[in-house]
Write a protein that holds these residues in place. Sequence first.
Motif, mmCIF file in Angstrom:
data_model
loop_
_atom_site.group_PDB
_atom_site.id
_atom_site.type_symbol
_atom_site.label_atom_id
_atom_site.label_comp_id
_atom_site.label_asym_id
_atom_site.label_seq_id
_atom_site.Cartn_x
_atom_site.Cartn_y
_atom_site.Cartn_z
ATOM 1 N N UNK A 17 0.818 -1.217 0.000
ATOM 2 C CA UNK A 17 0.000 0.000 0.000
ATOM 3 C C UNK A 17 0.854 1.271 0.000
ATOM 4 N N UNK A 18 0.270 2.312 -0.539
ATOM 5 C CA UNK A 18 0.855 3.653 -0.538
ATOM 6 C C UNK A 18 0.320 4.479 0.627
ATOM 7 N N UNK A 154 4.888 10.204 -6.682
ATOM 8 C CA UNK A 154 5.047 9.946 -5.251
ATOM 9 C C UNK A 154 5.166 8.446 -4.982
ATOM 10 N N UNK A 155 4.384 7.639 -5.707
ATOM 11 C CA UNK A 155 4.385 6.187 -5.508
ATOM 12 C C UNK A 155 5.687 5.549 -5.965
ATOM 13 N N UNK A 156 6.129 5.914 -7.163
ATOM 14 C CA UNK A 156 7.272 5.234 -7.767
ATOM 15 C C UNK A 156 8.606 5.889 -7.456
ATOM 16 N N UNK A 157 8.596 7.213 -7.297
ATOM 17 C CA UNK A 157 9.855 7.943 -7.121
ATOM 18 C C UNK A 157 10.005 8.584 -5.750
ATOM 19 N N UNK A 158 9.003 8.412 -4.907
ATOM 20 C CA UNK A 158 9.097 8.958 -3.554
ATOM 21 C C UNK A 158 9.017 10.462 -3.479
ATOM 22 N N UNK A 162 4.746 17.602 -0.076
ATOM 23 C CA UNK A 162 4.789 19.060 0.085
ATOM 24 C C UNK A 162 5.183 19.768 -1.204
ATOM 25 N N UNK A 163 5.809 19.030 -2.134
ATOM 26 C CA UNK A 163 6.245 19.629 -3.400
ATOM 27 C C UNK A 163 5.112 19.728 -4.415
#
Length: 209
Positions: A17-18, A154-158, A162-163
């Motif tokens: 899960x994310x 966000x899921x694949x590259x972290x 906040x960005x």
Amino acid sequence: MDNPRIAVIISSTRATRFGEIPARWIYELALARGDMELELIDLRDYPMPFFDEPASNAWVPARNETALRWQRKVAQFDGYIFVTAEYNRGIPAVLKNALDYSYPEWNRKAAAFLGYGSVGGARAVEQLRLNCVELQMAPTRTGVHIQGADFFDALQNGRNLDAIPYITENATVMLDELYWWASVLSAGRAASSEFSAPRLRGADDTLVA
């Protein structure tokens, strides 16, 4: 008046899960305000079977020990932030199951939503709003939706949430609304003796106070 107590509920239990990432992000953002008491709730800690009680606990007390523990936890809060994925245009089954295992514990409480996935989890969130209305909750108008390329980044590259410019702005408005509703409804529940949830019935069909 005491600060409202808010639960941030991680609504997926999948191994991959994310949900933990946005849940911890919204938890920290809400905590930094200083006007709410926050607790992070993980449905992994409440492994309830698919609903198999005689009836809703609006009418009959639950028998499953994990469900009873879940109901006691839900009852502690004035409002909730549901952090949810979207599965086939709906909410995760484990979240729907958790909603169904409680009834009076949700009544006249505030609910806010953070969705992620296809179209920002918007279809799941809209379904969840309807569930919450049936549980006599007050949903906030504003939600947070992590969508499209932002979600996959966000899921694949972290990528740091906040960005993503619109995320924090929407979250701030949502938390303002959640604080207002949670505070007003908490005061209303304390002051009102006119409303009460259906009384529970025991196994012998007698009323339980």
